[in-house]
Design a protein around this motif. Structure first.
Motif, mmCIF file in Angstrom:
data_model
loop_
_atom_site.group_PDB
_atom_site.id
_atom_site.type_symbol
_atom_site.label_atom_id
_atom_site.label_comp_id
_atom_site.label_asym_id
_atom_site.label_seq_id
_atom_site.Cartn_x
_atom_site.Cartn_y
_atom_site.Cartn_z
ATOM 1 N N ARG A 59 61.696 98.769 74.544
ATOM 2 C CA ARG A 59 62.562 97.588 74.501
ATOM 3 C C ARG A 59 62.096 96.631 73.403
ATOM 4 O O ARG A 59 62.918 95.984 72.739
ATOM 5 C CB ARG A 59 62.551 96.898 75.869
ATOM 6 N N GLN A 62 63.529 97.889 70.226
ATOM 7 C CA GLN A 62 64.962 97.606 70.197
ATOM 8 C C GLN A 62 65.229 96.152 69.800
ATOM 9 O O GLN A 62 66.127 95.866 69.000
ATOM 10 C CB GLN A 62 65.590 97.898 71.560
ATOM 11 N N GLN A 66 67.170 94.539 66.603
ATOM 12 C CA GLN A 66 68.302 93.691 66.947
ATOM 13 C C GLN A 66 68.249 92.352 66.217
ATOM 14 O O GLN A 66 69.285 91.832 65.770
ATOM 15 C CB GLN A 66 68.330 93.452 68.464
#
Length: 355
Positions: A59, A62, A66
């Motif tokens: 995460r 990610q 992002q």
């Protein structure tokens, strides 16, 4: 913090405006990519430091892609500095296209090609599948010329996709020497004013030992090119014609120069990222890992040449030697990996290298 992390953060912090946490993630991505040899985030997450669960590391990566946007133009300047490529150099233009599900990923890329190095420099992610157009190629070259002088280019090489009268006029008007492969059905307007296709010009030529040469104006979409070009053609072993056009003085030499072209061996096809901004960010990470590997090769080999095998090819590529050394050093001799990165590394960003 390990010696490797400290070394990378010292240099990268002066070139990319990132928080300490984001910078740490960038360093972990670069080292993880070298160790795992993949851009798949699930595999890269296992190389992040700390005791968090794998899902938490995943995460974290990610979120990095992002929210983080890495400046590709600033990377280009850093690549030239890190690899000590201030002298005039050969550039190669190429494009790669593949699908992620129903999404097309289409990258137009300008790379540096030297005797030892093959490294991405600038790129554009195209919003469509298929070939680039002249406007997209010119825009990419203008980005290069905003960062470096035209005199920094010894030659631009490209394949048949990158032909066109308007495109080559732009290169000539900006003093960029080029060697580009031509299609056999393209038309040249010769000195006497008559227009001939290469197929007609070469119909009676054997061209195996003595290449056919000539000059003229390449026909464009609306009018012939303003600047004349030389051309040279020779038959390959499969009986196909290799035709190159160039604004250099010696068209025969251009046939040898064309061999320096570089096809993108895209390292992103193992990713599931579809966003152009995220893919561009990932390309920056891949390029930084490649630069590190090349610096490790230089540290390993010095001025020595790679041994040739009996068939005449090198035993390994310069990149493979560097990558093998880097992976070993990260695990077993981190001080060597750190030294390879830091040796003469620029600790201050430079806006426009003077060539």
């Amino acid at each position: 913090m390990t010696a490797v992390q400290t070394a990378l953060m010292l240099t990268l912090s002066t070139h990319f405006a990132l928080s300490k946490s984001r910078l740490s993630s960038l360093v972990a991505l670069i080292t993880g990519l070298a160790q795992s040899r993949t851009v798949n985030l699930s595999h890269l997450a296992s190389h992040l430091p700390g005791r968090a669960l794998p899902a938490s590391h995943y995460r974290r990566l990610q979120r990095f892609f992002q929210f983080v946007r890495l400046d590709g133009d600033r990377l280009a300047v850093l690549v030239v500095q890190m690899l000590n490529l201030q002298r005039p150099k050969c550039l190669a233009l190429d494009r790669t296209n593949w699908k992620i599900g129903s999404t097309d990923v289409n990258i137009l890329m300008l790379a540096i090609v030297t005797r030892r190095f093959r490294v991405p420099l600038l790129w554009t992610l195209l919003p469509h599948q298929g070939c680039s157009d002249i406007g997209q190629r010119i825009a990419l070259m203008r980005r290069y010329l905003a960062l470096f002088d035209a005199s920094s280019i010894s030659m631009l090489v490209a394949d048949r996709e990158f032909i066109g009268a308007e495109w080559m006029d732009f290169l000539s008007e900006n003093n960029i020497k080029f060697v580009i492969r031509a299609k056999i059905d393209m038309t040249m307007t010769l000195e006497d004013g008559r227009a001939w296709s290469f197929q007609s010009l070469l119909r009676r030529k054997r061209g195996r030992r003595n290449p056919a040469i000539g000059w003229g104006h390449l026909s464009g979409t609306f009018a012939p090119a303003r600047h004349p070009v030389n051309f040279a053609a020779k038959r390959l072993k499969d009986n196909e014609w290799l035709i190159v056009v160039t604004n250099r003085d010696d068209p025969r030499q251009a046939l040898n120069d064309y061999r320096k072209r570089w096809a993108i061996e895209c390292l992103l096809e193992d990713t599931r990222i579809r966003s152009h901004d995220k893919l561009s960010c990932l390309l920056v990470v891949v390029t930084l890992a490649m630069v590190w590997a090349y610096r490790c090769a230089t540290k390993t080999m010095g001025r020595k040449a790679i041994r040739r095998k009996t068939h005449g090819r090198r035993e390994k590529s310069w990149f493979r030697i560097g990558l093998d050394a880097l992976r070993n050093w990260i695990s077993n001799a981190p001080e060597n990996a750190a030294d390879a990165w830091l040796h003469n590394a620029p600790n201050q960003p430079q806006a426009r290298p003077k060539i």
